[in-house]
Scaffold this active site. Structure first.
Site: not given
Lengths: 284, 284, 284, 284
Positions: D83, D159, D228
């Site tokens: 990711t 995602k 994050k």
């Protein structure tokens, strides 16, 4: 901005060697007696190096990636006037320290016309001895110096927090005037009261006028610059784990303005976003 | 607040009949020559009726639910100084109209000491003839009148929007100082710069001092009053379909302060909430 | 909604007396054997009174302002299926208690078609004895009862919090699809993945489909109803001093949708607001 | 995560050469027959290179800064499961293209146990021919492939948007349960209803259970990882000018959790933040 500041140094009798990424930009100063350096490192050979670059990327490119710091003489004081991130301010402080160079952060509040008139408010942080050495230089450009201690990033964070307060003042007028307009009171009538009473300060009077008159061009400070500066506040908050809900709202409002293609407008055009959300007519 | 305002009317030579829900509150005025009315409707028999009640509920109870309006003489001008909702302002305007009564909204900016010194800034909206008739009365209490047109709710919404701007100014200082403190700059040092430069205005200087000194007691304006006023802005926004993201943030910060049990603190204690969220130590 | 629920009671063999503010609405039930009451109090003479009214104002008008409660026989159980404010739920509980009436809150999750099929999920709170007495009635309308304790407002707050979660799910899909669309992935493609995997639940599949197909008419649940329900969450949060930042965002997004004149659209049209803010083209 | 995925490749009969920044991490795979590469470039000599690195910095270090891409044979397909940011995804796509390398983005939804069981949901974007070549490899690790088109960043943004939806689901439960708890309904009771009815989906059932039981350790996904990922959504929104108000709220809530020192907790601990703001007691 940099030219206006440098011309005051020249007027005060300092001998200047100047450099700009766009060489023509230095011509006015050269015509008044400054020496033009062909490369940045040649402009860094004096006792004091004042730099005023646009953003983190420019500062990083000129000072860190290019090797310029390595070429400077120990004992030179670098005064950085740019508004940069707290993280970069800390990195620069460490990199100067490592090389025996003095580093003073001296970001300013004031538009180009204030710079030209030597009326800037200058936040200053750095080691006392270094600050003392550059004091005459700084005083030639500022109406007042505001000492903020030894760690350079302290001046940086204060500048970032101050710009955040400006953005918040604009958004607050944007929302307040959307509310009054929706109930029949024009932005001009409402802001007239507020900016002559409780909010009788330069920040509100200046931006209030632009909002009341819907005069967003030419921009004093564009929306993308506003987004950059709110981003610096958010980044400084993230590093130190400080939630900033107003900054989050500002980020979204600035993005919405930019999504609409208003990149060349003054950031007081946040008032257009607030009005659009309420589907108010264009006119104040 | 009402007493301070009334004493200026008295000092200007107006003959007063006074009433308060707490009768003792009128004693100082009575000792200076005012006549005390035992019921509200007896205080409403003069040429001008000035009212200053705490909130919507009080205004509704005294003027609408009690039948007071029905007891007033046509031709009487009712001047309402209270900060109430836009919806109630509109309802009151209609109810007065229906009965041939004149209704002027005249909410004020200023703390009790400004009221005592006849230094209030007074927003005024109502029919021109009515406003003219009461002008000498209003001028006896205010440093300046700010005319906002004919519909009374225009003054109301401007007052509400102004209070929202005050709350936003406080939150903006609260977040900005949380950010600077987390990076080593005290609230006092930071606000010293800002409130002497870009934000050199009463709103920022007054609240900035309280934040820098963490002096939230005794409160000039408590957190629950702040919540009430932000609620009036949100309600006015809801009626007119005006999103107010800053007001939403303010609401949550005020609730968080009150959840912590700080109901007696000044609303500048929003700075405690911002500091707590960042887990900063207590001291500025 | 109320008709669908009542028809299941009838189908289960209960004898009904029905009343609606719009008399014609009861005709289908009457044609199946229910007795129509000309006034609400005549419909309140049975063992159990089930009510399903639109909002606080309607509940207040019918039960409190009209004197209906005073006309009811002690021992009657009132089952309130409406989604009302926590404050009104508490007031109703007290008013019933005072008169020796039993009060059970039984708000439901489910659209009219689920109501018609007796597939509602019913939250139930009230005194155990009262709940036991009405259990056969409730079970005739629900696929499952969810007991939440004795204080009626517990079922009310759970219903309000559940509707808030629905609104948040919609906004989350609205923002997520604005983001993917801006980077080239259609809402349909993205939501297809999500609603078949991590979010394979009725709430996401139902509203996800509407968002992907931009099919906001006819509305299952309109934007103004969404604003009402988010308002109930905000009000319940205010009473108990619970900040709800997501609810604040939802309020603003719903207002923005309504400012655009979309009052007749389904609340999944929040996705239009997110897309407009990013200035995306109309099509998914 | 990478090990679990690789073991499924091995089980499916693929011949593996493995590399990890921490060499010991590859030992289980080696014991089952994989060849260990001493450097990353030696692991990049096969037909297909699958990489699963922690974040942008790691991907940048291994693939761009190290020269690894230059060492790869034209025709090799690089499948990136990490990711990462949309910006880096676009940069990687261009850098591969430039060198005649095929690049497929294939980020996954699923925890390590799902990876071990080859039950991952895999988003796949890349040139059709490249995707076809690696299909058997991908199918050995996934329960299902979700094709999202040719530009690799399309899988990346999906995602990121999916993780944002997960964060929003957690915050929505955090706020909703703070509200119900403040009015007497436990998180467990409330979430029991919701996650068996409208929100009967893995995301809500999994995180709902952690919230109801206040079981935040050991973390399945820590708060810093959540920060994050929300940061990736905000960055992708910034690039494309997409305001994301929910993401801004999430950012602040995550920062507040981290300011409290909860870095090792699962991100469902956002519920602690919501409860603390309302000053609720510790227990559910």
């Amino acid at each position: 901005m940099g030219s206006a500041m440098a011309s005051n140094l020249q007027a005060a009798g300092h001998v200047l060697t100047v450099w700009n990424r766009t060489p023509e930009a230095t011509e006015p100063l050269v015509s008044l007696g400054a020496k033009a350096a062909r490369t940045a490192d040649r402009a860094a050979q004096g006792e004091v190096l004042c730099s005023m670059l646009a953003n983190d990327a420019a500062v990083r490119a000129v000072f860190l990636d290019s090797g310029l710091l390595d070429a400077m003489d120990a004992g030179t004081v670098h005064v950085n006037h740019a508004t940069i991130s707290v993280a970069l301010a800390e990195e620069l402080a460490a990199e100067h320290e490592k090389r025996g160079l003095d580093y003073v952060a001296a970001p300013v509040f004031g538009r180009p016309d204030a710079a030209a008139a030597a009326q800037l408010n200058m936040l200053v942080a750095g080691k006392p001895a270094a600050v003392e050495r550059v004091r005459p230089v700084l005083e030639a450009m500022a109406i007042r110096l505001w000492p903020l201690g030894e760690a350079p990033q302290r001046a940086t964070v204060a500048k970032i927090a101050g710009n955040f307060m400006l953005a918040a003042a604009i958004e607050s007028m944007a929302e307040a005037t959307a509310l009054t307009r929706a109930h029949g009171v024009s932005a001009a009538d409402f802001l007239d009261v507020m900016t002559q009473t409780l909010f009788a300060a330069p920040a509100y009077q200046g931006y209030g006028k632009l909002i009341a008159e819907q005069r967003f061009k030419p921009a004093g400070f564009t929306l993308p610059l506003g987004l950059k500066d709110v981003g610096l506040a958010l980044a400084a908050g993230e590093t130190a784990r400080v939630p900033l809900p107003f900054a989050g709202v500002l980020r979204d409002s600035l993005l919405e303005a930019l999504a609409g293609g208003d990149a060349e407008l003054d950031w007081s055009a946040l008032s257009l976003v607030a009005a659009r959300r309420a589907h108010l007519d264009g006119a104040g």
